[in-house]
Motif scaffolding. Structure first.
Motif, short mmCIF file in Angstrom:
data_model
loop_
_atom_site.label_atom_id
_atom_site.label_comp_id
_atom_site.label_asym_id
_atom_site.label_seq_id
_atom_site.Cartn_x
_atom_site.Cartn_y
_atom_site.Cartn_z
N ASP A 128 53.96 26.06 70.46
CA ASP A 128 54.04 26.31 71.90
C ASP A 128 53.52 25.14 72.71
O ASP A 128 52.76 24.29 72.21
N LEU A 129 53.90 25.12 73.97
CA LEU A 129 53.45 24.13 74.93
C LEU A 129 53.10 24.85 76.23
O LEU A 129 53.79 25.79 76.63
N LEU A 130 52.02 24.40 76.87
CA LEU A 130 51.63 24.92 78.18
C LEU A 130 51.94 23.88 79.24
O LEU A 130 51.53 22.72 79.11
N GLN A 131 52.69 24.26 80.26
CA GLN A 131 52.99 23.37 81.38
C GLN A 131 52.79 24.11 82.69
O GLN A 131 52.61 25.33 82.72
N ALA A 147 59.64 21.35 90.14
CA ALA A 147 58.92 20.28 89.44
C ALA A 147 58.10 20.87 88.31
O ALA A 147 57.69 22.03 88.36
N VAL A 148 57.89 20.05 87.28
CA VAL A 148 57.11 20.44 86.09
C VAL A 148 56.04 19.39 85.85
O VAL A 148 56.28 18.19 86.01
N GLY A 178 59.06 17.99 74.24
CA GLY A 178 58.04 17.76 75.26
C GLY A 178 58.12 18.65 76.47
O GLY A 178 57.37 18.45 77.44
N ASN A 179 58.99 19.64 76.45
CA ASN A 179 59.11 20.58 77.56
C ASN A 179 59.18 22.01 77.03
O ASN A 179 59.63 22.25 75.89
N VAL A 180 58.73 22.94 77.86
CA VAL A 180 58.80 24.35 77.48
C VAL A 180 60.25 24.80 77.47
O VAL A 180 61.02 24.52 78.41
N ASP A 181 60.64 25.49 76.42
CA ASP A 181 61.99 26.01 76.29
C ASP A 181 62.14 27.25 77.17
O ASP A 181 61.53 28.30 76.90
#
Length: 281
Positions: A128-131, A147-148, A178-181
């Motif tokens: 997982d990734l948190l953004q 924007a992210v 590198g980005n949340v799916d």
């Protein structure tokens, strides 16, 4: 709706059925109910006894939105799962974007950086990734992302617009390059905070008649402001530097040329301006 053996998803206009529209064709499915997923109108349907999918008729794609444990079976849908991905059927998901400490609403100048609290109480899987996201429509979070950021801050940039209400939140899901799916069935969003970007104030000067003055003469200058009142203006004239407050979008002040000054065009220059939100220097 069925045409020559092919099923189609139709959006019924209850006020004027003649204005109903065909959204697209449907695959061979059972247990389906119309609904919205990530801002797209389509159909929730079951496949087997443990999976709920969403079918998008525009691009004819299906995505898994609910993976139910094997000890629970599905025998049909009577309504689309509201609040997905928070809906109870996603009990197998552990991804949690956490909580943003309540703050704001923010009024941030377009020349400043918006900083807000980092998400707490998050729960991320190994992949997982948190953004953090800035978006425009809380009813369509994923579909209105502007924007992210990987950190809890944003700077003003196109297509953001001053004076428009936006929202910020944390989001968590599978890390794809590198980005949340956004198609992750366990995609999760935190609570939201509100922000409005405020434009920098501006001022223009005008005076009636000729701008040429002689020593000892005084002229009345009209200042016209853009921004949000009240305004505080600092300006420089041949007589020195002055600061004056203005309650509205226009105001006047007098400029006198000191004795002994050579004749010529009157010079007035703004060096600082503050309105209700921002300072321009």
């Amino acid at each position: 709706m069925n045409i020559n053996g092919q099923s189609f998803l139709v959006e019924i206009n209850t006020n004027d059925p003649s204005q109903s529209i065909i959204l697209g064709s449907l695959p061979v499915i059972w247990g389906g109910e119309g609904g919205v997923w990530n801002g797209n109108e389509g159909l929730f349907y079951t496949e087997g006894a443990n999976d709920i999918y969403f079918y998008n008729p525009v691009n004819e794609s299906s995505i898994l939105v609910c993976d139910i444990p094997n000890d629970i079976g599905i025998y049909g849908l009577s309504f689309p799962p509201p609040g997905v991905p928070e809906y109870d059927c996603l009990i197998a998901c552990t991804t949690d974007a956490g909580t943003l400490t309540q703050a704001g609403p923010y009024n941030t100048c377009t020349n400043a950086t918006l900083n807000f609290p980092a998400a707490i109480q998050t729960d991320l899987d190994n992949n997982d990734l948190l953004q953090y996201i800035l978006f425009s429509n809380p009813a369509d979070t994923a579909g209105s992302i502007v924007a992210v950021s990987n950190t809890p801050n944003f700077t003003f940039a196109p297509p953001m617009q001053p004076g428009v209400t936006y929202y910020v939140a944390a989001m968590a899901g599978n890390d794809v390059n590198g980005n949340v799916d956004l198609d992750d069935p366990c995609l999760d969003f935190s609570n939201v905070l509100q922000v409005t970007w405020r434009p920098l104030p501006a001022v223009t000067f005008s005076l009636a008649g000729s701008t040429d003055v002689c020593a000892g003469e005084c002229r009345t200058i009209t200042a016209t402001f853009t921004g949000t009142a009240p305004f505080t203006l600092t300006y420089v004239t041949p007589a020195g530097t002055f600061t004056q407050a203005f309650a509205g979008s226009t105001g006047t002040f007098q400029v006198c040329v000191p004795p002994g000054a050579p004749p010529g065009a009157l010079s007035v220059q703004a060096t600082a301006l503050t309105d209700a939100w921002c300072t321009c220097q």
